[in-house]
Design a protein around this motif. Sequence first.
Motif, short mmCIF file in Angstrom:
data_model
loop_
_atom_site.label_atom_id
_atom_site.label_comp_id
_atom_site.label_asym_id
_atom_site.label_seq_id
_atom_site.Cartn_x
_atom_site.Cartn_y
_atom_site.Cartn_z
N GLY A 138 2.10 -4.89 9.49
CA GLY A 138 1.65 -3.52 9.33
C GLY A 138 2.84 -2.59 9.38
O GLY A 138 3.56 -2.55 10.37
N THR A 164 0.85 -1.18 0.00
CA THR A 164 0.00 0.00 0.00
C THR A 164 0.88 1.23 0.00
O THR A 164 2.09 1.16 0.21
N ASN A 216 -11.02 -8.57 9.17
CA ASN A 216 -11.77 -8.00 8.04
C ASN A 216 -11.99 -9.11 7.03
O ASN A 216 -13.12 -9.54 6.79
N SER A 243 -4.54 -4.97 7.29
CA SER A 243 -5.80 -4.57 6.66
C SER A 243 -6.75 -5.75 6.48
O SER A 243 -7.95 -5.57 6.29
N TRP A 244 -6.21 -6.97 6.54
CA TRP A 244 -7.05 -8.17 6.40
C TRP A 244 -7.47 -8.74 7.74
O TRP A 244 -8.44 -9.48 7.83
#
Length: 384
Positions: free
Chosen positions: A182, A10, A169, A165-166
Amino acid sequence: MKLKNKLALTGAATMAALFLGVNANAARMDMVDVSNNNGYMSTSEYVSMRNEFGVKALTVKISEGTTFKDGYAASNIANGQAAGLYVNGYHFAHYTTKAQAIAEADYAGQAAKAAGLPVGAVLATDVEAEEQGNLSQATNDRNNAAFMKEIQKFGYRADIYTSGSWANNKMTIKGKTGWVAGYPYVMSGQKWYTNNNAWQWSGSAHFRISYGGFDVSQLYTDYYTAGQKSTVKPTDKDAVKDNNKEANKNTSKPSTAAKWVKETKTYTLKTAVKLRTGASTSSSVITILPAGSTVKTDQAIIQGGYRWVRQPRSGGHGYLATGPANNTLEYVKSGASHAYYTVKSGDSWWSIAQRTGLSMYTLASQNGKSIYSTIYPGNKLILK
């Protein structure tokens, strides 16, 4: 993790890679993970990671899907153990169904056994592929549970690696479980994912005697250190920061570059081996050493599909191809008389391994035990 198929970074992660050299001492380098992307890693490199940087645990790529086995897994496991690190493994997952998850777990478990991953180690499932990104959280949870249940049949402990992010989620990562990645913009002393087993905070850390960038993590539990609290501490608290700064200036060397490493050992050949003028099968043959010959070496390298060692000789050196590039040797180490250690009150497998320079896995296995076996004062342990 450095994998065959890795999710694109990202914007935040990309920026983090640029800033790691500025404040990289904000998180500990408790655990390093390696794969074929890092090339051959010697015992001396792992010793440097442990002593200078405080690395406690090593997690080795074992396999991917049901078709790929990492060719460096066996040497990484053996050399990491020899350096006294807690050694674990991971499997890069592609499964989308429960049946596929079980099949991949069976493939990973068999590959781990073949590579020498010790019973009781963690064998994590690395869930970050595009396939899982298209599934519901419930489906990923079901598949991950199936993988972890199956992997335990091989005697390994299970865990899940995924991106921040996963986590919770795309899949559920419960407290006191999970290894979460992260990368912050700038390291400023904060801790992330403190409720989990581990936080992977960098994918581009550097070590003094190793080429390329490495994935490093801070541990919050003792899950990846076999339930034991490691006492390893870095000898230079600024080493992470200083070496990342320097490495950022010299990023042209690929991590898989072949490199000679120190290997002062004596071996006895199991089979006849050609002694050559260079570390190449096209180099001229000096002589053919028959089976039973004793060979003293001073360096080793993996290149051209083989593992080579260098033998000091009068007026120069000779070179032997000792086996394929997966570090399977064609020679065996010369025998030696046994040395013993008498267990004292307060000793543990870890403390004895630290005192004797062995890995606790090697120490336990050569005494017919595991690191979970109880030892008592007065017990005699074979050291070599």
